[in-house]
Enzyme design. Structure first.
Site, PDB file in Angstrom:
ATOM      1  N   HIS A 136       0.829  -1.208   0.000  1.00 63.12           N
ATOM      2  CA  HIS A 136       0.000   0.000   0.000  1.00 63.12           C
ATOM      3  C   HIS A 136       0.864   1.259   0.000  1.00 63.12           C
ATOM      4  O   HIS A 136       0.618   2.191  -0.777  1.00 63.12           O
ATOM      5  CB  HIS A 136      -0.927  -0.027   1.222  1.00 63.12           C
ATOM      6  CG  HIS A 136      -1.763   1.205   1.380  1.00 63.12           C
ATOM      7  ND1 HIS A 136      -3.044   1.297   0.889  1.00 63.12           N
ATOM      8  CD2 HIS A 136      -1.485   2.405   1.936  1.00 63.12           C
ATOM      9  CE1 HIS A 136      -3.525   2.504   1.152  1.00 63.12           C
ATOM     10  NE2 HIS A 136      -2.599   3.205   1.789  1.00 63.12           N
ATOM     11  N   GLU A 137       1.874   1.295   0.857  1.00 65.20           N
ATOM     12  CA  GLU A 137       2.705   2.509   0.964  1.00 65.20           C
ATOM     13  C   GLU A 137       3.527   2.723  -0.309  1.00 65.20           C
ATOM     14  O   GLU A 137       3.636   3.840  -0.808  1.00 65.20           O
ATOM     15  CB  GLU A 137       3.617   2.440   2.191  1.00 65.20           C
ATOM     16  CG  GLU A 137       2.895   2.307   3.529  1.00 65.20           C
ATOM     17  CD  GLU A 137       1.841   3.381   3.775  1.00 65.20           C
ATOM     18  OE1 GLU A 137       1.922   4.462   3.155  1.00 65.20           O
ATOM     19  OE2 GLU A 137       0.915   3.138   4.558  1.00 65.20           O
TER      20      GLU A 137
HETATM   21 ZN   LIG Z   1      -2.534   5.228   2.271  1.00 68.22          ZN
END
Ligand SMILES: [Zn+2]
Length: 279
Positions: free
Chosen positions: A140-141
């Site tokens: 996600h990051e």
């Molecule tokens: Zn985020």
């Protein structure tokens, strides 16, 4: 002559607008990023990152957890880079200098700054639970960075304030325009770069979820773990009086979890390709 002049002005304006836009890898979403270059964004990001690391307690790579963060990061980075190169998106990672660090902090948080600087806080590890849980957050990051969300937000905020260019970048930081410095602080400030500062952030969040699922799958982590992680996150949020930092910017609500479930089949295809290649 006059008509020609007018139409050439319009054509020029359109041309500039097209130059200022690009498409996000995988989702194909058209985004406006043109007021800040990748290089400028990375220069500012590295300065912010250095400032943070100089004043943080970084966990030694000899520790099992720090080694695991670096290992998961390395696996996802390799998979993502291969995808970008094969699909003519390698310009997205021009100038990247990847790092995957673990720092001592009770906060439940993690981030990836433009340029590939990834940081996990020890506080989020119990929610991640294991390597696959770390891969959920890592995917996600990294997705935020690969989708140029920082540049997009910076460009949008500048345009909203009528600023058309960043100005000089000297000694690793933007100089001159105070307004621009404030915007950069909002976009890049540790912990705030993921916040819902601008209206577009919600769109960026779900895009990072979607890309993150695919990125973790490409690196050989089962995307089902993302649903489990966000459920644990929601539980942690409901138990604590003060919501965890990551939850304040990333609500683990039913919509998010339902969206992730809906995206699982597509991500599973990437996971199967990976698993197939391993056999
Ligand atoms: Zn985020």
């Amino acid at each position: 002559m006059k008509i020609f002049f007018k139409s050439s002005v319009v054509a020029f304006a359109l041309f500039t607008l097209i130059l200022a836009c690009q498409r996000v890898p995988l989702t194909g979403r058209k985004q406006f990023v043109g007021l800040v270059s990748n290089e400028q964004m990375i220069t500012m990001s590295f300065a912010e990152y250095k400032g943070f690391m100089d004043t943080s307690k970084v966990v030694s790579l000899k520790a099992k957890d720090a080694e695991m963060i670096a290992r998961v990061g390395g696996r996802i980075k390799t998979a993502v880079e291969n995808y970008l190169i094969q699909n003519n998106y390698s310009q997205v990672i021009d100038g990247y200098q990847w790092e995957f660090k673990l720092v001592e902090s009770k906060e439940l948080n993690a981030w990836c700054m433009p340029g590939g600087k990834v940081c996990f806080y020890t506080g989020i590890l119990p929610i991640c639970k294991d390597e696959a849980g770390i891969a959920v957050v890592m995917g996600h990051e990294i997705a935020h960075a690969i989708a140029s969300h920082g540049r997009e937000r910076m460009s949008q905020a500048m345009a909203a304030q009528g600023i058309t260019q960043l100005g000089a970048i000297g000694a690793g930081v933007a100089t001159g325009n105070q307004q621009v410095m404030e915007i950069a602080g909002q976009v890049l400030g540790v912990g705030s770069q993921l916040g819902f500062v601008l209206p577009n952030s919600r769109k960026q969040e779900s895009e990072a979820d979607k890309l993150g699922l695919i990125f973790m799958s490409m690196a050989g982590y089962n995307p089902q773990n993302a649903v489990d992680f966000w459920q644990r996150m929601a539980e942690a949020g409901s138990k604590s009086q003060k919501p965890p930092k990551l939850l304040s910017t990333h609500p683990a609500d039913e919509t998010r979890i339902a969206d992730l479930k809906a995206q699982l089949p597509q991500a599973q295809k990437y996971y199967q390709v990976y698993s197939g290649n391993k056999k």
